[in-house]
Motif scaffolding. Structure first.
Motif, mmCIF file in Angstrom:
data_model
loop_
_atom_site.group_PDB
_atom_site.id
_atom_site.type_symbol
_atom_site.label_atom_id
_atom_site.label_comp_id
_atom_site.label_asym_id
_atom_site.label_seq_id
_atom_site.Cartn_x
_atom_site.Cartn_y
_atom_site.Cartn_z
ATOM 1 N N ILE A 286 0.840 -1.199 0.000
ATOM 2 C CA ILE A 286 0.000 0.000 0.000
ATOM 3 C C ILE A 286 0.876 1.252 0.000
ATOM 4 O O ILE A 286 0.615 2.208 -0.726
ATOM 5 C CB ILE A 286 -0.984 -0.022 1.202
ATOM 6 C CG1 ILE A 286 -1.826 -1.310 1.151
ATOM 7 C CG2 ILE A 286 -1.891 1.201 1.183
ATOM 8 C CD1 ILE A 286 -2.711 -1.540 2.361
ATOM 9 N N ILE A 287 1.951 1.216 0.817
ATOM 10 C CA ILE A 287 2.947 2.297 0.750
ATOM 11 C C ILE A 287 4.318 1.732 1.114
ATOM 12 O O ILE A 287 4.536 1.314 2.255
ATOM 13 C CB ILE A 287 2.572 3.514 1.637
ATOM 14 C CG1 ILE A 287 3.668 4.596 1.549
ATOM 15 C CG2 ILE A 287 2.312 3.129 3.070
ATOM 16 C CD1 ILE A 287 3.282 5.909 2.222
ATOM 17 N N SER B 189 6.324 14.036 5.137
ATOM 18 C CA SER B 189 5.685 14.728 6.251
ATOM 19 C C SER B 189 4.181 14.454 6.242
ATOM 20 O O SER B 189 3.551 14.454 5.192
ATOM 21 C CB SER B 189 5.931 16.233 6.126
ATOM 22 O OG SER B 189 4.960 16.919 6.874
ATOM 23 N N PRO B 190 3.604 14.229 7.427
ATOM 24 C CA PRO B 190 2.164 13.952 7.496
ATOM 25 C C PRO B 190 1.294 15.080 6.926
ATOM 26 O O PRO B 190 0.112 14.881 6.674
ATOM 27 C CB PRO B 190 1.910 13.778 8.993
ATOM 28 C CG PRO B 190 3.232 13.438 9.585
ATOM 29 C CD PRO B 190 4.255 14.117 8.734
ATOM 30 N N ASP B 191 1.870 16.262 6.727
ATOM 31 C CA ASP B 191 1.071 17.374 6.176
ATOM 32 C C ASP B 191 1.070 17.386 4.656
ATOM 33 O O ASP B 191 0.359 18.173 4.042
ATOM 34 C CB ASP B 191 1.652 18.713 6.665
ATOM 35 C CG ASP B 191 1.644 18.795 8.175
ATOM 36 O OD1 ASP B 191 0.586 18.508 8.756
ATOM 37 O OD2 ASP B 191 2.688 19.125 8.754
ATOM 38 N N ASP B 192 1.885 16.509 4.066
ATOM 39 C CA ASP B 192 2.116 16.599 2.627
ATOM 40 C C ASP B 192 1.176 15.676 1.841
ATOM 41 O O ASP B 192 1.570 14.618 1.370
ATOM 42 C CB ASP B 192 3.588 16.225 2.374
ATOM 43 C CG ASP B 192 4.026 16.547 0.962
ATOM 44 O OD1 ASP B 192 3.158 16.838 0.117
ATOM 45 O OD2 ASP B 192 5.237 16.482 0.709
ATOM 46 N N ASP B 193 -0.086 16.102 1.723
ATOM 47 C CA ASP B 193 -1.098 15.267 1.081
ATOM 48 C C ASP B 193 -0.780 14.921 -0.363
ATOM 49 O O ASP B 193 -1.073 13.835 -0.829
ATOM 50 C CB ASP B 193 -2.463 15.966 1.124
ATOM 51 C CG ASP B 193 -3.239 15.546 2.358
ATOM 52 O OD1 ASP B 193 -2.747 14.658 3.081
ATOM 53 O OD2 ASP B 193 -4.316 16.117 2.584
ATOM 54 N N ASP B 194 -0.179 15.886 -1.088
ATOM 55 C CA ASP B 194 0.111 15.640 -2.503
ATOM 56 C C ASP B 194 1.034 14.449 -2.657
ATOM 57 O O ASP B 194 0.839 13.587 -3.506
ATOM 58 C CB ASP B 194 0.800 16.862 -3.134
ATOM 59 C CG ASP B 194 -0.189 18.005 -3.298
ATOM 60 O OD1 ASP B 194 -1.395 17.739 -3.094
ATOM 61 O OD2 ASP B 194 0.245 19.121 -3.600
ATOM 62 N N ASN B 195 2.048 14.419 -1.808
ATOM 63 C CA ASN B 195 2.981 13.309 -1.891
ATOM 64 C C ASN B 195 2.337 11.992 -1.476
ATOM 65 O O ASN B 195 2.593 10.957 -2.071
ATOM 66 C CB ASN B 195 4.221 13.590 -1.048
ATOM 67 C CG ASN B 195 5.331 14.160 -1.906
ATOM 68 O OD1 ASN B 195 5.542 13.693 -3.025
ATOM 69 N ND2 ASN B 195 6.001 15.169 -1.404
ATOM 70 N N LEU C 248 0.559 6.055 -3.091
ATOM 71 C CA LEU C 248 -0.338 4.919 -2.836
ATOM 72 C C LEU C 248 -0.069 3.810 -3.851
ATOM 73 O O LEU C 248 -0.030 4.073 -5.055
ATOM 74 C CB LEU C 248 -1.796 5.390 -2.941
ATOM 75 C CG LEU C 248 -2.858 4.288 -2.786
ATOM 76 C CD1 LEU C 248 -2.866 3.712 -1.372
ATOM 77 C CD2 LEU C 248 -4.246 4.816 -3.152
ATOM 78 N N PHE C 249 0.089 2.593 -3.375
ATOM 79 C CA PHE C 249 0.365 1.413 -4.228
ATOM 80 C C PHE C 249 1.584 1.637 -5.132
ATOM 81 O O PHE C 249 1.652 1.094 -6.239
ATOM 82 C CB PHE C 249 -0.828 1.081 -5.134
ATOM 83 C CG PHE C 249 -2.105 0.754 -4.419
ATOM 84 C CD1 PHE C 249 -2.162 -0.261 -3.474
ATOM 85 C CD2 PHE C 249 -3.282 1.469 -4.692
ATOM 86 C CE1 PHE C 249 -3.350 -0.574 -2.820
ATOM 87 C CE2 PHE C 249 -4.472 1.162 -4.043
ATOM 88 C CZ PHE C 249 -4.516 0.138 -3.110
ATOM 89 N N HIS C 250 2.538 2.440 -4.678
ATOM 90 C CA HIS C 250 3.565 2.957 -5.589
ATOM 91 C C HIS C 250 4.225 1.918 -6.492
ATOM 92 O O HIS C 250 4.262 2.076 -7.707
ATOM 93 C CB HIS C 250 4.646 3.712 -4.825
ATOM 94 C CG HIS C 250 5.598 4.433 -5.726
ATOM 95 N ND1 HIS C 250 6.653 3.808 -6.348
ATOM 96 C CD2 HIS C 250 5.629 5.713 -6.164
ATOM 97 C CE1 HIS C 250 7.302 4.671 -7.102
ATOM 98 N NE2 HIS C 250 6.697 5.840 -7.003
ATOM 99 N N PHE D 272 -3.071 7.039 5.456
ATOM 100 C CA PHE D 272 -2.930 8.428 4.968
ATOM 101 C C PHE D 272 -2.932 8.432 3.432
ATOM 102 O O PHE D 272 -3.511 9.318 2.795
ATOM 103 C CB PHE D 272 -1.625 9.075 5.448
ATOM 104 C CG PHE D 272 -1.440 9.133 6.951
ATOM 105 C CD1 PHE D 272 -2.520 9.052 7.820
ATOM 106 C CD2 PHE D 272 -0.162 9.282 7.491
ATOM 107 C CE1 PHE D 272 -2.335 9.104 9.208
ATOM 108 C CE2 PHE D 272 0.034 9.345 8.870
ATOM 109 C CZ PHE D 272 -1.058 9.246 9.721
ATOM 110 N N ALA D 273 -2.252 7.439 2.838
ATOM 111 C CA ALA D 273 -2.163 7.382 1.373
ATOM 112 C C ALA D 273 -3.528 7.075 0.751
ATOM 113 O O ALA D 273 -3.886 7.614 -0.298
ATOM 114 C CB ALA D 273 -1.129 6.346 0.949
#
Ligand code: SF4
Lengths: 467, 205
Positions: B24-25, B33-39, B44-46, B90-91
């Motif tokens: 999954i990640i 960083s937990p604030d970095d939603d874009d990343n 996800l599933f990289h 988170f992802a």
């Protein structure tokens, strides 16, 4: 009523038991590591404190380098920030830290028992799934997620639903060269990687009693790979011998009171478990995993299975996919499979007994593939060096590294390259676990050393005979 | 945390038994960083989703047509086993996922889902197999989850009940912060701790 070991500890820690089945459990000890940064961040954001900082301990492990004592040498700025953040977090929240460079630093699951933080009869949590390790001392210990880490920090308690209980009894005498790692892999192969879900497992039987505390830690460590968060072994004389005299263990009159309590912990005669499993200890051989789940395992004397043997279409497809990823052909004898790299370390197999077992094989031989040994803590490293094991390893061509998680998960940059096949004493052979495209085979420490000096999986029992 | 009441969206079938959180990640992205939603959205599933050069793998389902917009995962047994990394959730959240339906879950991941407003739903294996089949044959078809009623309504119109712990349900329905709920029991906590430490005085720090 007759109670199990697990139930006794659970009941002694229930603050509130709600009618809907949820229990608020008191947490005696909380371990943090460098990956716990999100928990501190939540506290800070919400303006909260760590409720019982003196019951909380921390040590960096996941991101620490193993090739240099200088954190400045970490290239990735974010990884460097994370390894340093733990110092500030612990200072700000008043937590005992075993910092980078301290002899007591190491993998949290090695450090807890080593320091006497882990004790029989306690509840212990950590934001890491291998927290099951600490059950080896007769504690209830389990891994939690980042939100739960913040919750335990702020409340010293956690909401849980009481799991069902399973007793796994391994009777008999383990053969020469067969170790705790082989026992737990055999157990996972028997009950499956999902078989323990929803259960707390108690390990019992003469073969378990015969394991050292280090061996019991290996066993309990991989409980999570059977789907269960909690594995436990009843405390006995060996446990008391292990705990006595450790820095954070009780002493004097307090020790005597503790021992009196611990003697009453083992499951009562007639206690009922929701599920019973028995395994024949005499029949266990050194194991090697072949797939991408720890349940995918065969004895070293066996062959790579044929997906056609899978019990249903899903299983056949999963086996074929795993063999494809691992680059293996059905029917190949395990001993004919060449390895590219060997890793001896991780919270499963990085304690002194593991290093002694690996060194006994390495002694007087030469590695034919790259191999590294990463002790579980600074104290394990010092002990090994006092015994001359580091020289045995380096003379045989192994790299002797600094303590940490290292190649178990590669977060510090110690990686297995894409397509490379590793013999690893860690606990997960998941796809990409040791690096993108890495092919991991799980083995015990002596088996890993044997693979390093022969370049292929080798039945360690033969090397022992050769001497 | 956002409250969870009902949710309707199309689903992503993941036909991988024992799909662990490393899938999954991958671990190397946990430093985000937990604030970095874009990343988080990107990783996800990289390694299932991208090849070594960063290109999309056409054979991975999340890269295909209507599945790109999915916001519910329908999985196989032991979804989310392995590492406790909450970043796996988170992802999922960063990509809009609010629920996972599976025959069984890794225990820690199951809890992590609820802490982040992602509803974990256990349904029988045959139902999950069938549901994944429906998603494959009708990409983009919608599933409705109703937490209050504890039901899942599938594209073929069938409705299945599911079990969830009453306390977990209450907290999710109301989007409550767990820490605040627990601190509400502070009197019980203090009384318990005093007794506990008196009885096990060697544990007193
Ligand atoms: S050694 Fe491996 S399994 Fe153990 S805590 Fe570190 S990363 Fe996790």
């Amino acid at each position: 009523m007759a109670k199990t070991l697990f139930e006794k500890i659970w009941d002694a820690h229930a603050i509130v038991a709600r009618d809907d089945g949820q229990t608020l459990l008191y947490i005696d000890r909380h371990l943090c590591h460098d990956g716990s940064f999100a928990g501190f961040r939540t506290l800070r954001k919400q303006g909260r404190k760590v409720k019982r900082p003196r019951q909380t301990f921390a040590t960096p492990d996941h991101y620490t380098p193993t090739h240099t004592a200088s954190l400045e040498a970490i290239e990735d700025p974010r990884a460097r920030e994370i390894t340093q953040a733990i110092d500030d977090n612990c200072a700000e929240f008043g937590i005992q830290l075993f910092p980078w460079g301290d002899r007591r630093q190491g993998i949290a699951h090695v450090v807890g028992p080593e320091q006497g933080i882990t004790l029989p009869g306690i509840t212990l949590v950590c934001g890491d799934s291998h927290t099951s390790t600490h059950g080896a001392l007769g504690a209830i210990s389990f891994g939690i997620g980042a939100s739960e880490v913040a919750h335990v920090m702020a409340t010293q308690a956690i909401w849980q639903r009481r799991p069902k209980t399973m007793r796994i009894t391994v009777d008999g005498q383990l053969g020469p060269g067969v170790v705790a790692k082989d026992v737990i892999i055999e157990i996972i192969r028997t009950i499956s990687a999902a078989g323990g879900a929803g259960y707390a497992i108690e390990y019992a039987g003469s073969a378990i009693r015969g394991l050292s505390l280090e061996g019991r830690m290996t066993l309990c460590n991989m409980t999570i790979e059977a789907g269960s968060r909690t594995g436990i072994v009843a405390p006995d004389d060996a446990t008391l011998d292990y705990v006595a005299g450790r820095p954070f263990a009780p002493e004097g009159a307090a020790w005597d009171r503790a021992v009196a309590h611990w003697r009453g912990l083992p499951s009562d005669e007639g206690a009922v478990f929701d599920r019973e499993v028995t395994i024949d200890g005499d029949a266990i051989a050194p194991m090697v995993t072949w797939g991408n789940s720890p349940q995918d395992a065969v004895p070293v004397t066996g062959r790579i299975p044929d997906p056609a043997e899978g019990e249903d279409a899903d299983r056949r497809q999963a086996m074929a996919a795993a063999l494809d990823y691992m680059g293996l052909v059905p029917g190949t004898p395990v001993e004919e499979i060449a390895v590219d790299r060997v890793f001896i370390g991780s919270c499963t197999n990085s304690r002194i007994e593991d290093l002694r077992a690996a060194a006994a094989i390495a002694k007087g031989r030469k590695t034919v593939v790259p191999a590294m040994v990463v002790p579980g803590s600074g104290l394990v490293k010092a002990q090994a060096e006092a015994e001359g094991l580091d020289e045995v390893f380096t003379r045989a061509g192994f790299e002797w590294r600094l303590p940490g998680c290292s190649m178990c998960v590669g977060m510090n940059g110690d990686l297995v390259a894409a397509g490379e096949r590793s013999a690893s004493t860690s606990n997960r052979n998941f796809r990409g676990r040791q690096g993108p495209g890495s092919r991991t085979h799980l083995v015990g420490p002596a088996m890993a050393a044997a693979a390093a000096v022969t370049g292929r999986f080798t039945d360690v029992r033969r090397l022992v005979e050769e001497g | 945390m956002d409250a969870f009441t009902t949710f309707t969206a199309s689903a992503l079938p993941i036909d991988i038994a024992n799909c662990d959180t490393d899938q999954i990640i991958p671990a190397r992205f946990l430093r985000i960083s937990p604030d970095d939603d874009d990343n988080y959205a990107r990783v996800l599933f990289h390694d299932l989703r991208f090849d070594g050069a960063g290109g999309e793998r056409a054979d991975f389902i999340y890269n295909q047509g209507a599945f790109r917009g999915a916001r519910i995962v329908v999985a196989d047994i032991n979804w989310g086993c392995g590492s406790s990394r909450e970043a796996a959730v988170f992802a999922l959240v960063a990509n809009g996922f609010r629920a996972v339906v599976a025959p069984s879950f890794g225990d820690i991941h199951y809890n992590n889902c609820m802490k982040n407003g992602v509803l974990p739903v256990r349904l029988a294996r045959e139902i999950c197999d069938d549901l994944r089949g429906q998603m494959h044959s009708t990409p983009g078809a919608e599933i409705t989850l109703d937490l209050e009623a504890q039901t899942v309504t599938t594209p073929d119109g069938a409705t299945h009940g599911f079990e969830i712990d009453a306390f977990d349900k209450y907290r999710m329905l109301n989007g409550l912060d767990d820490i605040d709920v627990t601190l509400g029991y502070d009197a019980d906590f203090e009384a318990f701790e005093e007794r506990h430490m008196a009885r096990h005085d060697w544990l007193r720090p």
